[in-house]
Design a protein around this motif. Structure first.
Motif, short mmCIF file in Angstrom:
data_model
loop_
_atom_site.label_atom_id
_atom_site.label_comp_id
_atom_site.label_asym_id
_atom_site.label_seq_id
_atom_site.Cartn_x
_atom_site.Cartn_y
_atom_site.Cartn_z
N LEU A 30 0.83 -1.20 0.00
CA LEU A 30 0.00 0.00 0.00
C LEU A 30 0.86 1.25 0.00
O LEU A 30 1.85 1.33 0.73
CB LEU A 30 -0.90 0.01 1.24
N VAL A 32 0.10 5.62 -0.04
CA VAL A 32 -0.95 6.64 0.05
C VAL A 32 -0.32 8.01 0.23
O VAL A 32 0.65 8.16 0.99
CB VAL A 32 -1.91 6.37 1.23
N ALA A 34 -1.98 11.93 1.13
CA ALA A 34 -3.19 12.70 1.45
C ALA A 34 -2.77 14.14 1.73
O ALA A 34 -1.85 14.38 2.52
CB ALA A 34 -3.92 12.11 2.65
N ILE A 51 -5.16 8.38 6.46
CA ILE A 51 -4.08 7.38 6.46
C ILE A 51 -4.37 6.28 7.46
O ILE A 51 -4.21 5.08 7.18
CB ILE A 51 -2.74 8.06 6.78
N LEU A 54 -6.92 3.75 6.20
CA LEU A 54 -6.54 2.92 5.06
C LEU A 54 -5.38 1.98 5.37
O LEU A 54 -5.12 1.04 4.60
CB LEU A 54 -6.15 3.82 3.88
N LEU A 70 -10.87 -1.15 -2.38
CA LEU A 70 -10.47 0.25 -2.32
C LEU A 70 -11.66 1.16 -2.09
O LEU A 70 -11.61 2.10 -1.29
CB LEU A 70 -9.74 0.64 -3.61
N VAL A 74 -12.07 3.68 1.10
CA VAL A 74 -12.20 5.13 0.96
C VAL A 74 -13.48 5.61 1.63
O VAL A 74 -13.50 6.65 2.30
CB VAL A 74 -12.16 5.53 -0.52
N LEU A 98 -6.83 12.37 -1.64
CA LEU A 98 -6.42 11.00 -1.35
C LEU A 98 -6.02 10.32 -2.65
O LEU A 98 -6.82 10.27 -3.59
CB LEU A 98 -7.56 10.24 -0.68
N THR A 99 -4.81 9.81 -2.71
CA THR A 99 -4.35 9.03 -3.85
C THR A 99 -3.73 7.75 -3.31
O THR A 99 -2.81 7.81 -2.48
CB THR A 99 -3.35 9.82 -4.70
N VAL A 100 -4.24 6.61 -3.75
CA VAL A 100 -3.92 5.32 -3.14
C VAL A 100 -3.48 4.32 -4.21
O VAL A 100 -4.13 4.21 -5.26
CB VAL A 100 -5.13 4.74 -2.38
N HIS A 112 -8.52 7.50 -6.28
CA HIS A 112 -8.07 8.90 -6.36
C HIS A 112 -9.22 9.85 -6.09
O HIS A 112 -10.30 9.73 -6.68
CB HIS A 112 -7.49 9.16 -7.75
#
Length: 543
Positions: A30, A32, A34, A51, A54, A70, A74, A98-100, A112
């Motif tokens: 994972l 991430v 943010a 964070i 997730l 996902l 989210v 948020l980009t994961v 995203h």
């Protein structure tokens, strides 16, 4: 085939902001980033909470659909923000991007929200994986403005989506294929909004990912560092025994210890998480092994670049026949090899498949031109997409409220710039006023010769002079001298101006006139035949 991520994480407060509202997480599965917003510490609360919500994905085996996992995670993060606001109303208005990235087997899920970004460096070519959820990006997509216009648009900082605890947030979701040797970059807009994409691509070519991550931070700071800047550089490598799985958190998530058991990058004196690999290794908690017992501690290999240090893959490149590029025209047919694991979806070997209708990737505002990617059928609606907005139509109440919430932190950036400009203007005006008070000239005032203190010109359109004394009527002088007075005589100082006025009086006077110009003190004219006459005025001198 099973892959994992090896990673480097860096975060810095920047050159302008007082606190770091960015948060980052990186583990073997994972990654991430943010970017919090909201001010009054709420931005860092939002990003670190996201964070925390997730982080469990890094340990959980994904036994269901990767994108569903996902989407659920989210939504849980968004629900957690809502619960925090309900418990503490003062947090209302906070939010985060948020980009994961979530790896499972040979697949990679991407989620995203907002304008943080994910990039892929493959075979030396950089591609933007995510699509900015901003008002100006939507206008670019609809052909209402160009990328050049978007770069200077007054609403370029407004988000169309943010994770803020309110209903209706739907992340962009896409499924990709992992390849050995790929390098992914997650970053906040503190990097992408300052450093050109060509420079980012060149920096990501550095062999050591720790060095690349530190260099990206340095570039953002050299570019002014107007915002917090956070990066995660993650390399795709083979899963192998002995690799530590201890994750790393940075930014607000590290300061708040949002993920128990994760290694936290300590702040250095300049406000950045820039510890070296060896320094980080000494701070790490005992490493974890998936499906095994906790390891007693870090090995020597880890101290040299193991846990939390992204080491670029040295394996030979994956041999595949489809090496024609990473972009494809929208709607073009393709054949995807089957995914791996339970519930797997077909995966496109070109790594641009989105079975859920992700919008074509269009280059963001700050970078250079990127090609269009994606395989949406014409007319298909993107997951989490929104309706178009005409360039001259005002925002609806809901859009305006969402934009106001998500734009608060970015508004602070504009306020700092405005304050700086205002200070410069005050200094310039103050200097002009001091300079003007040292200047003297002789001119005309209400038909009389007058002594002025200040500048005859009007810099910036501002009158910077005042009448200090008036003398005899201008009509007492010869026409050539009257013109000279009207044009203004610039004196060296007050004494020089006074000498000039006296010298003009010594010259032959002009022929007498039956009327005297209005007196500068009363504003009234002396009638014909009334005292004083022009001759008397010219003889007696001025006021």
């Amino acid at each position: 085939m099973t892959f994992r991520l090896r990673y480097a994480v860096r975060s810095h407060v920047g050159n302008v902001r007082e606190g770091n509202e960015d948060s980052a997480f990186a583990g073997s599965r994972l990654a991430v980033v943010a970017d919090g917003m909201g001010g009054h510490a709420a931005g860092e609360v939002a990003s670190s909470a996201a964070i925390s919500a997730l982080a469990h994905l890094d340990e959980d085996e994904v036994s269901v659909d990767l994108l569903d996992a996902l989407a659920v995670a989210v939504q849980e993060a968004n629900d957690q923000l809502r619960e925090m606001v309900d418990a503490e109303p003062g947090l209302d208005g906070m939010g985060t991007t948020l980009t994961v990235l979530l790896a499972s087997g040979s697949r990679l899920g991407v989620a995203h929200v907002g304008d943080s970004r994910a990039y892929l460096l493959r075979d030396g070519e950089l591609t933007m994986v995510t699509h900015d959820q901003t008002l100006v990006q939507r206008m670019v997509d609809e052909g209402q403005i160009t990328l050049e216009q978007a770069a200077h648009h007054p609403r370029r900082a407004l988000l169309t989506q943010a994770l803020d605890g309110r209903d209706g947030v739907e992340p962009d979701l896409s499924l990709r294929e992992l390849r050995r040797g790929d390098r992914y970059l997650l970053c906040s807009d503190g990097l992408s909004g300052v450093v050109h994409e060509e420079t980012i691509a060149e920096t990501l070519q550095l062999p050591d990912s720790d060095t690349a991550a530190e260099r990206l931070i340095e570039l953002a700071l050299k570019g002014g560092g107007p915002d917090n800047v956070t990066v995660v550089v993650a390399d795709v490598v083979d899963e192998a025994a002995g690799l530590s799985d201890t994750p790393i958190v940075a930014g607000a998530a590290a300061e708040k210890d949002s993920v128990p058991g994760a290694a936290r990058l300590a702040l250095n004196p300049t406000g950045g998480h820039l510890a070296s690999a060896a320094e980080r290794a000494r701070k790490l908690l005992p490493g974890r092994r998936r499906g095994g017992s906790p390891s007693p501690g870090l090995t020597a290999d880890a101290a040299e670049g193991g846990a939390g240090t992204a080491v670029p893959a040295t394996d030979p490149p994956d041999e595949r026949s489809d090496t024609t590029g990473i972009h494809r025209i929208a709607g073009a047919p393709s054949e995807a090899p089957p995914g791996e694991g339970p519930g797997a979806r077909p995966v496109d070997p070109v790594a641009d498949t989105n079975p859920r209708g992700h919008e074509p990737v269009v280059d963001g505002i700050a970078g250079g031109p990127l090609q269009v990617g994606g395989n949406d059928a014409p007319g298909s609606a993107p997951r989490g997409g929104t309706t178009g907005l005409a360039p001259d139509r005002p925002l609806s109440p809901d859009e305006h409220a969402a934009a106001h919430r998500s734009g608060r932190r970015r508004g602070g950036r504009r306020t700092a710039v405005f304050a700086g400009v205002l200070i410069v203007l005050v200094l310039v005006l103050g200097g002009l006023l001091l300079f003007a008070r040292s200047q003297w000239y002789v001119g005309e005032s209400a038909g009389r010769v007058a002594l002025y203190q200040g500048l005859k010109s009007k810099p910036l359109g501002l009158p910077l002079s005042s009448v200090e004394q008036t003398y005899y009527p201008l009509a007492c002088l010869q026409p050539v001298d009257q013109t000279r007075i009207r044009n203004g005589y610039i004196a060296q100082d007050r004494a020089d101006a006074t000498r000039f006025v006296v010298a003009l009086r010594a010259l032959p006077a002009a022929p007498a006139s039956p009327r005297v110009p209005p007196d500068s003190r009363t504003g009234t004219a002396t009638p014909p035949g009334a005292a004083p006459t022009l001759s008397a005025e010219c003889s007696a001198g001025g006021s």
